[in-house]
Design a protein around this motif. Structure first.
Motif, mmCIF file in Angstrom:
data_model
loop_
_atom_site.group_PDB
_atom_site.id
_atom_site.type_symbol
_atom_site.label_atom_id
_atom_site.label_comp_id
_atom_site.label_asym_id
_atom_site.label_seq_id
_atom_site.Cartn_x
_atom_site.Cartn_y
_atom_site.Cartn_z
ATOM 1 N N ALA A 1 105.707 84.437 19.746
ATOM 2 C CA ALA A 1 106.340 83.459 20.636
ATOM 3 C C ALA A 1 106.884 82.234 19.920
ATOM 4 O O ALA A 1 107.699 81.503 20.485
ATOM 5 N N ARG A 2 106.450 81.994 18.668
ATOM 6 C CA ARG A 2 106.850 80.755 18.005
ATOM 7 C C ARG A 2 106.664 80.876 16.494
ATOM 8 O O ARG A 2 105.972 81.773 16.009
ATOM 9 N N ARG A 3 107.257 79.979 15.778
ATOM 10 C CA ARG A 3 107.036 79.871 14.335
ATOM 11 C C ARG A 3 105.639 79.300 14.100
ATOM 12 O O ARG A 3 105.223 78.346 14.758
ATOM 13 N N VAL A 4 104.927 79.903 13.148
ATOM 14 C CA VAL A 4 103.574 79.456 12.827
ATOM 15 C C VAL A 4 103.488 79.182 11.330
ATOM 16 O O VAL A 4 103.951 79.985 10.513
ATOM 17 N N ILE A 5 102.893 78.055 10.979
ATOM 18 C CA ILE A 5 102.655 77.691 9.587
ATOM 19 C C ILE A 5 101.152 77.460 9.431
ATOM 20 O O ILE A 5 100.602 76.534 10.037
ATOM 21 N N ALA A 6 100.486 78.316 8.665
ATOM 22 C CA ALA A 6 99.047 78.164 8.410
ATOM 23 C C ALA A 6 98.868 77.695 6.973
ATOM 24 O O ALA A 6 99.434 78.282 6.042
ATOM 25 N N VAL A 7 98.093 76.641 6.777
ATOM 26 C CA VAL A 7 97.996 76.001 5.455
ATOM 27 C C VAL A 7 96.621 76.200 4.835
ATOM 28 O O VAL A 7 95.624 76.414 5.526
ATOM 29 N N ASP A 8 96.609 76.149 3.495
ATOM 30 C CA ASP A 8 95.380 75.983 2.728
ATOM 31 C C ASP A 8 95.311 74.520 2.312
ATOM 32 O O ASP A 8 96.204 74.045 1.588
ATOM 33 N N LEU A 9 94.307 73.794 2.771
ATOM 34 C CA LEU A 9 94.146 72.408 2.347
ATOM 35 C C LEU A 9 93.804 72.341 0.861
ATOM 36 O O LEU A 9 93.415 73.343 0.246
ATOM 37 N N ARG A 10 93.952 71.162 0.270
ATOM 38 C CA ARG A 10 93.595 70.986 -1.139
ATOM 39 C C ARG A 10 92.160 71.466 -1.401
ATOM 40 O O ARG A 10 91.258 71.315 -0.560
ATOM 41 N N ASN A 11 91.951 72.103 -2.542
ATOM 42 C CA ASN A 11 90.641 72.632 -2.955
ATOM 43 C C ASN A 11 90.168 73.793 -2.105
ATOM 44 O O ASN A 11 88.990 74.175 -2.172
ATOM 45 N N HIS A 12 91.044 74.377 -1.323
ATOM 46 C CA HIS A 12 90.711 75.509 -0.462
ATOM 47 C C HIS A 12 91.753 76.611 -0.634
ATOM 48 O O HIS A 12 92.911 76.343 -0.953
ATOM 49 N N GLY A 13 91.326 77.842 -0.373
ATOM 50 C CA GLY A 13 92.239 78.970 -0.418
ATOM 51 C C GLY A 13 92.955 79.067 -1.746
ATOM 52 O O GLY A 13 92.353 79.013 -2.815
ATOM 53 N N ARG A 14 94.280 79.176 -1.680
ATOM 54 C CA ARG A 14 95.098 79.295 -2.885
ATOM 55 C C ARG A 14 95.815 77.993 -3.240
ATOM 56 O O ARG A 14 96.717 78.001 -4.079
ATOM 57 N N SER A 15 95.420 76.903 -2.610
ATOM 58 C CA SER A 15 96.008 75.606 -2.949
ATOM 59 C C SER A 15 95.365 75.039 -4.216
ATOM 60 O O SER A 15 94.238 75.392 -4.565
ATOM 61 N N PRO A 16 96.080 74.150 -4.923
ATOM 62 C CA PRO A 16 95.536 73.567 -6.150
ATOM 63 C C PRO A 16 94.276 72.739 -5.900
ATOM 64 O O PRO A 16 94.039 72.266 -4.786
ATOM 65 N N HIS A 17 93.521 72.567 -6.958
ATOM 66 C CA HIS A 17 92.325 71.730 -6.920
ATOM 67 C C HIS A 17 92.689 70.331 -7.408
ATOM 68 O O HIS A 17 93.460 70.170 -8.357
ATOM 69 N N ALA A 18 92.142 69.329 -6.751
ATOM 70 C CA ALA A 18 92.406 67.939 -7.125
ATOM 71 C C ALA A 18 91.291 67.063 -6.591
ATOM 72 O O ALA A 18 90.696 67.352 -5.544
#
Length: 259
Positions: free
Chosen positions: A40-57
């Motif tokens: 029904a809509r565009r969906v954007i699911a994120v990985d927050l910093r230090n989680h999932g495949r996002s960079p660590h900082a």
């Protein structure tokens, strides 16, 4: 400095729904929900910093995490979004809504209140450190290491979503555990920003969870004065325990909004 967040973007028209996971979660945890919503809509699911495949900082302050998300929206050239966050992700969502209300068409907060909470993750951090030290060869070994500190199998299965295969063959944690544990006080804190977010808001809470109790509602409504509160027969991970009811509540709310 902002972090370039890893994200899943379904594409599509209209105002996107942005989904933000909780502590030690990732966008991967929401794939089944995303598959439903993307019809029904565009969906954007994120990985927050230090989680999932996002960079660590270093740094887990809500101002930092909200800025990371705003930077992603800018890169994607998305002016306004429907924002959904669970637990810690709910605090990120509230922070962004208070700091940049013009970017938030509506807000959905899943089982968290805009307040500071006590310590509640010591056993989980100990379990993850045990896995880190034990370098398990397979998921069975990893589960046994986690079980030394966490008795509940559903919690262990959730924690195991943070494992990946290293080049040497053993399983390792993909999260920035040092950064998360090192700034746990910031995670426990209240959301960033001041004043109230007055836009359309839905709060979904679990009846068996103590994260959004009746006693917290007056303070919640000071920050989110327009919030409609829906209670599901569930615990804190209500979107996993009652996926259809959770979807129904979100869809009914979003259907009322004008993109």
């Amino acid at each position: 400095m902002t972090i370039a967040l890893n994200h899943l973007d379904t594409g599509g028209e209209g105002t996107p729904l942005v989904v933000i996971h909780g502590l030690l979660g990732s966008a991967d945890n929401w794939r089944s929900h995303v598959k439903q919503w993307q019809a029904a809509r565009r969906v954007i699911a994120v990985d927050l910093r230090n989680h999932g495949r996002s960079p660590h900082a270093a740094g887990m302050a809500y101002t930092q995490m909200a800025d990371d998300l705003l930077a992603l929206l800018d890169r994607l050239e998305v002016p306004r979004v429907h924002l959904l966050g669970h637990s810690m992700g709910g605090k990120v969502a509230i922070s962004l809504a208070r700091l940049a209300p013009e970017r938030v068409a509506s807000l959905i907060v899943a089982d968290i209140a805009p307040r500071a909470y006590g310590h509640g993750h010591d056993a989980i951090f100990a379990a993850l450190r045990r896995v880190e030290a034990g370098a398990p060869a397979n998921r069975g070994e990893a589960d046994a290491l986690l079980a030394e500190h966490v008795a509940e199998r559903p919690v262990r299965l959730f924690l195991a979503t943070n494992l990946e295969r290293a080049e040497a063959g053993q399983l390792r944690l993909r999260i920035g555990l040092d950064e998360i544990e090192g700034d746990y006080e910031a995670i426990r804190a209240a959301p960033a920003g001041e004043g109230a977010f007055t836009g359309p808001t839905l709060v979904i809470r679990g009846s068996r969870s103590d994260y959004v109790t009746d006693a917290m509602l007056p303070a919640l409504h000071e920050v989110l004065p327009g919030a409609r509160v829906v209670t599901l027969e569930a615990g804190h991970w209500l979107h996993a325990e009652r996926p259809e009811a959770f979807q129904d509540a979100v869809n009914a709310f979003l259907d009322e909004q004008v993109d």
